[in-house]
Write a protein that holds these residues in place. Structure first.
Motif, PDB file in Angstrom:
ATOM      1  N   GLU A  60       0.830  -1.072  -0.077  1.00  0.00           N
ATOM      2  CA  GLU A  60       0.071  -0.048   0.135  1.00  0.00           C
ATOM      3  C   GLU A  60       1.090   1.177   0.074  1.00  0.00           C
ATOM      4  O   GLU A  60       0.626   2.017  -0.623  1.00  0.00           O
ATOM      5  CB  GLU A  60      -0.755   0.202   1.238  1.00  0.00           C
ATOM      6  N   ARG A  61       1.983   1.387   0.871  1.00  0.00           N
ATOM      7  CA  ARG A  61       2.833   2.454   1.201  1.00  0.00           C
ATOM      8  C   ARG A  61       3.579   2.597  -0.518  1.00  0.00           C
ATOM      9  O   ARG A  61       3.719   3.707  -0.826  1.00  0.00           O
ATOM     10  CB  ARG A  61       3.766   2.034   1.977  1.00  0.00           C
ATOM     11  N   VAL A  64       1.102   4.468  -2.773  1.00  0.00           N
ATOM     12  CA  VAL A  64       1.070   5.832  -2.461  1.00  0.00           C
ATOM     13  C   VAL A  64       2.128   6.721  -3.107  1.00  0.00           C
ATOM     14  O   VAL A  64       1.915   7.585  -3.714  1.00  0.00           O
ATOM     15  CB  VAL A  64       0.905   5.971  -0.756  1.00  0.00           C
ATOM     16  N   GLN A  65       3.141   5.976  -2.843  1.00  0.00           N
ATOM     17  CA  GLN A  65       4.458   6.657  -3.309  1.00  0.00           C
ATOM     18  C   GLN A  65       4.268   6.992  -4.910  1.00  0.00           C
ATOM     19  O   GLN A  65       4.676   7.949  -5.136  1.00  0.00           O
ATOM     20  CB  GLN A  65       5.785   6.276  -2.796  1.00  0.00           C
ATOM     21  N   THR A  77      -8.504   5.652  -1.746  1.00  0.00           N
ATOM     22  CA  THR A  77      -7.459   4.899  -0.933  1.00  0.00           C
ATOM     23  C   THR A  77      -8.434   3.693  -0.272  1.00  0.00           C
ATOM     24  O   THR A  77      -9.397   3.640  -0.051  1.00  0.00           O
ATOM     25  CB  THR A  77      -6.941   5.894   0.039  1.00  0.00           C
ATOM     26  N   VAL A  81      -5.116   3.652   5.079  1.00  0.00           N
ATOM     27  CA  VAL A  81      -3.967   4.267   4.519  1.00  0.00           C
ATOM     28  C   VAL A  81      -3.539   5.418   5.735  1.00  0.00           C
ATOM     29  O   VAL A  81      -2.344   5.839   5.599  1.00  0.00           O
ATOM     30  CB  VAL A  81      -4.325   5.131   3.148  1.00  0.00           C
ATOM     31  N   ASN A  87       2.159   8.463   4.377  1.00  0.00           N
ATOM     32  CA  ASN A  87       1.084   8.459   3.218  1.00  0.00           C
ATOM     33  C   ASN A  87       0.373   9.807   3.139  1.00  0.00           C
ATOM     34  O   ASN A  87       0.068  10.231   2.032  1.00  0.00           O
ATOM     35  CB  ASN A  87       0.132   7.191   3.371  1.00  0.00           C
TER      36      ASN A  87
END
Ligand code: S3P
Length: 170
Positions: A60-61, A64-65, A77, A81, A87
């Motif tokens: 997930e991270r 996000v990036q 999302t 998150v 995030n």
């Protein structure tokens, strides 16, 4: 053009609102859970079951990036998150971050028949919702823009977010 990032607990309407919002503004919609599934080539439930929540959070991270470097997206999302403050700072740098709220009763109604949310799997969904909400409440509350979705249609909520996005303040 700034992204619009929809954050909020499971069942607050991020995906349904995101689709409508993207359509109204002529932007592309990205569902983070779908991106994670695509990246991993397997459903969220299987990721949780086989590799556990910490592994899911690392994927997930990474998503996000990647998304935070883009622009002109409406991003729906996953509810967790908010657990990593990085995030939120990454998304805030390139987007309007909006938190959708709903009461536990509304959430339960919306997720009652759902089988794709491992954190709410099994019986006693209300107890699970309340337990997770309790741990995360302060994280959601800290987000800059709050939209209460109780009793509103998806179109109503989308309209409120369009106003925020196009409004003078932010
Ligand atoms: C989660 C929410 C889910 C999904 C995963 C974990 C959470 O997304 O990312 O099951 O921790 O709240 P939705 O909020 O879209 O259901």
């Amino acid at each position: 053009m700034r992204n619009i990032v929809l954050i909020g607990f499971m069942g607050t309407g991020k995906t349904s609102v995101g689709h409508v919002l993207a359509e109204r503004l002529g932007l592309a919609f990205v569902d983070m859970d779908a991106s994670i599934e695509e990246r991993e080539g397997r459903p969220i439930t299987e990721i949780f079951a086989t590799d556990g929540e910490p592994y899911f959070r690392t994927v997930e991270r990474a998503v996000v990036q990647e998304l935070a470097t883009k622009d002109g997206l409406v991003i729906g999302t996953g509810g967790g998150v908010v657990l990593d403050p990085d995030n939120i700072s990454d998304f805030s740098a390139t987007g309007l971050v909006v938190c959708l709220q709903a009461t536990p009763e509304t959430i339960l109604e919306r997720v009652a028949h759902d089988t794709n949310r491992p954190l709410l799997a099994g019986d006693d969904k209300m107890q699970k919702i309340l337990g997770i909400l309790d741990k995360r409440r302060h994280l959601y509350a800290a987000l800059p823009h709050q939209v209460d979705t109780n009793g509103l249609t998806v179109d109503d909520v989308a309209e409120m977010i369009v106003a925020l996005y196009e409004g003078p303040d932010d």
